[in-house]
Design an enzyme around this catalytic site. Structure first.
Site, PDB file in Angstrom:
ATOM      1  N   HIS A  24       0.870  -1.178   0.000  1.00  0.00           N
ATOM      2  CA  HIS A  24       0.000   0.000   0.000  1.00  0.00           C
ATOM      3  C   HIS A  24       0.913   1.236   0.000  1.00  0.00           C
ATOM      4  O   HIS A  24       2.036   1.180   0.506  1.00  0.00           O
ATOM      5  CB  HIS A  24      -0.823  -0.074   1.292  1.00  0.00           C
ATOM      6  CG  HIS A  24      -1.873   0.971   1.478  1.00  0.00           C
ATOM      7  ND1 HIS A  24      -1.587   2.252   1.894  1.00  0.00           N
ATOM      8  CD2 HIS A  24      -3.221   0.916   1.348  1.00  0.00           C
ATOM      9  CE1 HIS A  24      -2.715   2.935   2.010  1.00  0.00           C
ATOM     10  NE2 HIS A  24      -3.731   2.156   1.672  1.00  0.00           N
ATOM     11  N   ASP A  39       3.391  -4.601   8.127  1.00  0.00           N
ATOM     12  CA  ASP A  39       2.159  -3.824   7.991  1.00  0.00           C
ATOM     13  C   ASP A  39       0.995  -4.807   8.175  1.00  0.00           C
ATOM     14  O   ASP A  39       0.700  -5.605   7.284  1.00  0.00           O
ATOM     15  CB  ASP A  39       2.140  -3.166   6.606  1.00  0.00           C
ATOM     16  CG  ASP A  39       0.817  -2.463   6.316  1.00  0.00           C
ATOM     17  OD1 ASP A  39      -0.134  -2.612   7.109  1.00  0.00           O
ATOM     18  OD2 ASP A  39       0.740  -1.784   5.276  1.00  0.00           O
ATOM     19  N   GLN A  44      -4.182  -5.215   7.228  1.00  0.00           N
ATOM     20  CA  GLN A  44      -5.199  -6.115   6.652  1.00  0.00           C
ATOM     21  C   GLN A  44      -5.242  -7.487   7.294  1.00  0.00           C
ATOM     22  O   GLN A  44      -5.973  -8.358   6.833  1.00  0.00           O
ATOM     23  CB  GLN A  44      -4.964  -6.272   5.138  1.00  0.00           C
ATOM     24  CG  GLN A  44      -5.232  -5.014   4.341  1.00  0.00           C
ATOM     25  CD  GLN A  44      -6.613  -4.416   4.611  1.00  0.00           C
ATOM     26  OE1 GLN A  44      -7.532  -5.075   5.104  1.00  0.00           O
ATOM     27  NE2 GLN A  44      -6.764  -3.152   4.302  1.00  0.00           N
ATOM     28  N   LYS A  57      -9.904  -0.669  11.096  1.00  0.00           N
ATOM     29  CA  LYS A  57     -10.031  -1.877  10.271  1.00  0.00           C
ATOM     30  C   LYS A  57     -10.229  -3.109  11.142  1.00  0.00           C
ATOM     31  O   LYS A  57     -10.225  -4.231  10.661  1.00  0.00           O
ATOM     32  CB  LYS A  57      -8.788  -2.049   9.407  1.00  0.00           C
ATOM     33  CG  LYS A  57      -8.633  -0.972   8.325  1.00  0.00           C
ATOM     34  CD  LYS A  57      -7.405  -1.242   7.483  1.00  0.00           C
ATOM     35  CE  LYS A  57      -6.960  -0.058   6.658  1.00  0.00           C
ATOM     36  NZ  LYS A  57      -7.737   0.158   5.439  1.00  0.00           N
ATOM     37  N   CYS A  98      -5.008   2.693  -3.386  1.00  0.00           N
ATOM     38  CA  CYS A  98      -3.762   3.224  -2.795  1.00  0.00           C
ATOM     39  C   CYS A  98      -2.593   2.266  -3.021  1.00  0.00           C
ATOM     40  O   CYS A  98      -1.762   2.064  -2.124  1.00  0.00           O
ATOM     41  CB  CYS A  98      -3.898   3.516  -1.307  1.00  0.00           C
ATOM     42  SG  CYS A  98      -5.168   4.713  -0.926  1.00  0.00           S
TER      43      CYS A  98
END
Ligand code: PLP
Length: 411
Positions: free
Chosen positions: A126, A205, A208, A231, A369
């Site tokens: 991203h 990261d 997600q 999220k 993104c």
């Protein structure tokens, strides 16, 4: 407060999903990768805080401020235990994944990167895990290197040893791609990095993955982990940077201000220990408390149960979409998270998303993104379907009917 959650009825805990009806059509919310809806308990805890207990944290000796400070720090403990950090002092509150990654880039990166050093990222990132590294690399004269991705949307892991040198100082990789859904084998990647580079610090990261599968930072042995509250069924404006304590201790503050100091004078200011060092100013108190509640709620339901339910929906979506020749599913990764991107022959994703909206179906269209991913697969945009614990098969069925209409209309 609901204590015995039933996965079949979990949707009932989400007010937005029940209320948002358009043209007598219930809301099919297939955009949880962008952000998740909030369960009533998170909304209630924040409402209670503002209506019954509101006061600042760590700044008053009066009763309600002490109570607020306790609730605030309890949330930090809750989050530390959720990812199995060794202590709550490894949990820094930020405004989200983007801020967490930037904090590492501008604090750790600015102190430790030298000209000629290298930062390794992947082709599935991203923008939040690309641009901060480009900015700091430019400032420090460092180089950005990229792990390639194959046609199935798997990272080419065999390339990693070649891309690592003793100059590699930072490796920053997403756990799950927000475009292809690829679940990167981060444990294996971390081990490879440890085997081939003594100096590299590893940032994952987890934007997600945090609400979809169990993450144990000690088992993984990552140095940093970044994620966002919004999220994972929590509020916006709050996120987390986990960092191994000795690394956080070695890092200078990024922002100066209240509560991040030990002592201040015009001659010399000394800084508080982490995590306070990185939390200058009045924090987003209600959001921290809301995130603590979201984590408690996630633990009650169980990430294994969530994973099982979402996998069922994902498999169903893949099997249904695969029957339509005009639908192309992007990538075929070895493991896929709770999302998939598609392209439709000769039809722009935005046009399709608008028709789906007429049916009260929320999906995301665009480059998500992640422009380098679009470029790699030579497409301008995708239509993305993504799932959460509340997703149900009827949403896929409705989406499929709408997609067939789109195909008829534009062909
Ligand atoms: N990383 C990934 C993989 C994401 O999907 C996102 C958001 O979509 C981010 C980072 C940025 O998260 P935020 O916008 O909450 O800071």
């Amino acid at each position: 407060r609901v204590m015995n959650h039933s996965l079949e009825n979990i949707r009932a805990e989400f007010p937005v999903l029940a209320q948002n009806i358009k043209n007598a059509k219930p809301f099919a919310f297939l955009d949880s990768t962008a952000t998740t809806q909030k369960p009533m308990t998170v909304i209630q805890v924040m409402h209670d805080f503002y209506t019954k207990h509101y006061s600042s944290v760590k700044r008053g000796v009066y009763q309600s401020s002490e109570k607020t400070t306790q609730a605030f720090e309890k949330a930090r403990k809750e989050i530390a235990s959720f990812i199995n950090a060794t202590s709550e002092n490894e949990i820094v509150f930020t405004s989200g994944t983007t801020a967490s990654i930037n904090l590492v880039a501008w604090s750790y990166g600015r102190k430790f990167l030298q000209p000629g050093d290298e930062i390794l990222i992947s082709a599935l990132e991203h923008h939040a895990n690309i641009v901060p590294w480009q900015l700091i690399a430019e400032e420090k004269g460092a180089l950005l290197r990229v792990i390639p991705v194959d046609d199935q949307a798997n990272l080419v892991l065999e390339k990693i040893p070649e891309l690592l040198t003793e100059k590699t100082k930072i490796v920053a990789i997403t756990h799950i791609s927000n475009v292809t859904g690829t679940v990167n084998p981060i444990k294996e990647i971390i081990q490879t990095v440890r085997n081939f580079s003594k100096n590299a610090k590893i940032l994952i990261d987890a934007a997600q993955s945090i609400a979809h599968q169990k993450i144990d930072v000690q088992e993984l042995d990552c140095d940093f982990l970044a994620f966002s509250g919004h999220k994972m069924y929590g509020p916006t404006g709050i996120g987390v940077l986990f960092g191994k304590y000795e690394l956080l201790e070695s890092m200078p503050p990024l922002f100066g201000g209240g509560e991040m100091i030990k002592s201040v004078s015009f001659e010399k200011t000394t800084f508080a220990a982490p995590p306070a060092r990185f939390e200058a100013g009045t924090p987003p108190i209600a959001e921290v408390i809301g995130l603590g509640e979201a984590v408690k709620w996630l633990k009650e339901i169980g990430l294994d149960n969530i994973h099982r339910k979402e996998s069922g929906i994902l498999e169903y979506a893949i099997s249904q979409f695969s029957e339509i020749p005009e639908i192309h599913i992007l990538g075929n990764p070895k493991e896929r998270g709770a999302l998939l991107s598609i392209t439709l022959e000769g039809i722009h994703a935005h046009d399709a998303a608008m028709i789906l909206d007429e049916e009260n179906i929320a999906v995301r269209s665009g480059h998500h993104c992640a422009e380098p991913v679009m470029k790699r697969f030579n497409i301008p945009a995708t239509l993305r379907f993504s799932f959460g614990v509340y997703s149900e098969k009827w949403e896929i069925d409705r989406a499929l009917i709408a997609l067939k209409r789109v195909i008829r209309l534009f062909k």
